[in-house]
Scaffold this active site. Sequence first.
Site, PDB file in Angstrom:
ATOM      1  N   HIS A  62      17.489 -28.978 -17.795  1.00 15.64           N
ATOM      2  CA  HIS A  62      17.665 -28.156 -16.597  1.00 15.64           C
ATOM      3  C   HIS A  62      19.112 -27.670 -16.482  1.00 15.64           C
ATOM      4  CE1 HIS A  62      13.796 -29.875 -15.145  1.00 15.64           C
ATOM      5  NE2 HIS A  62      13.728 -28.761 -14.433  1.00 15.64           N
ATOM      6  N   HIS A  98      17.037 -25.853  -7.507  1.00 20.31           N
ATOM      7  CA  HIS A  98      16.350 -27.126  -7.740  1.00 20.31           C
ATOM      8  C   HIS A  98      17.269 -28.140  -8.409  1.00 20.31           C
ATOM      9  CE1 HIS A  98      13.225 -29.967  -8.585  1.00 20.31           C
ATOM     10  NE2 HIS A  98      13.109 -29.676  -9.865  1.00 20.31           N
ATOM     11  N   GLU A 102       6.839 -24.131 -15.543  1.00 18.37           N
ATOM     12  CA  GLU A 102       6.330 -25.460 -15.894  1.00 18.37           C
ATOM     13  C   GLU A 102       4.885 -25.599 -15.428  1.00 18.37           C
ATOM     14  OE1 GLU A 102      10.572 -27.891 -15.535  1.00 18.37           O
ATOM     15  OE2 GLU A 102       9.361 -27.583 -13.728  1.00 18.37           O
ATOM     16  N   ASP A 126      10.824 -22.875 -11.368  1.00 17.99           N
ATOM     17  CA  ASP A 126      11.967 -23.537 -10.746  1.00 17.99           C
ATOM     18  C   ASP A 126      13.057 -22.512 -10.465  1.00 17.99           C
ATOM     19  OD1 ASP A 126      10.842 -26.039 -10.908  1.00 17.99           O
ATOM     20  OD2 ASP A 126      12.107 -26.748 -12.551  1.00 17.99           O
ATOM     21  N   HIS A 150       6.379 -27.303  -6.460  1.00 20.25           N
ATOM     22  CA  HIS A 150       6.291 -27.704  -7.864  1.00 20.25           C
ATOM     23  C   HIS A 150       4.874 -28.146  -8.245  1.00 20.25           C
ATOM     24  CE1 HIS A 150      10.712 -27.655  -8.310  1.00 20.25           C
ATOM     25  NE2 HIS A 150      10.697 -28.066  -7.060  1.00 20.25           N
ATOM     26  N   HIS A 210       4.450 -23.252 -11.853  1.00 16.85           N
ATOM     27  CA  HIS A 210       5.515 -22.895 -10.923  1.00 16.85           C
ATOM     28  C   HIS A 210       6.779 -22.475 -11.661  1.00 16.85           C
ATOM     29  CE1 HIS A 210       6.348 -27.173 -11.765  1.00 16.85           C
ATOM     30  NE2 HIS A 210       7.622 -26.840 -11.591  1.00 16.85           N
TER      31      HIS A 210
END
Length: 214
Positions: free
Chosen positions: A166, A65, A178, A61, A55, A59
């Site tokens: 999320h 995660h 992100e 996700d 992270h 990156h």
Amino acid sequence: MSTSAQDHRRIWDISPSVSPDSPIFPGDEPYALRWTAQLAADCPVNLSAITLSPHVGAHADAPLHYANGAASVGELDLAPYLGPCRVIHAIDCGPLIHINHLQHAAQALPARVLVRCCTKASETWQPEFSAFAPETVAWLAQQGVRLIGLDTPSVDPASSKSLDSHQQLLRLNLRVLENLVLDEVAEGDYELIALPLKLSGACASPVRAILRAF
């Protein structure tokens, strides 16, 4: 467009440098590099080894995660990370990106939307940053968006324990980028290329994210 013309399209690098000084969430593994071999009379190469949280820096996700048993980053389809993309400005929008911050640029949205929240992306850890309101994530999915991204550390506030945005990504099968750097990127449409590494079992992957002019 000819191959020659495509080769000369402008590229925006929207990934921050990754270094030991990269801002990270408290508790994440910082970037570190060590040399396992160095050029010498008896060694023909320099060889490095790195450790870092996936992270750190720009990156992607993976669902793993935020959900046990969900897909790891190495299992993800690459299609959402490559293709037409719209950058929308919501600079200084406050703690949450709401639907009204994006509606001015929402006509005929492509499948990928990146939101610029910062005049300048932070180079140090700042716990107060703009994140997505969960209803905004749902609204974007309703418009046919399959990937969202932003120039802050997370789609949820740093203090969140429920990670509502999320969880919306999980429910709606959306992908996310992100920690982008959109400082020099005007609102408009681009080609996004931000492929995650095929890291077996990992919860995220660094990406070298770029935008390219059409």
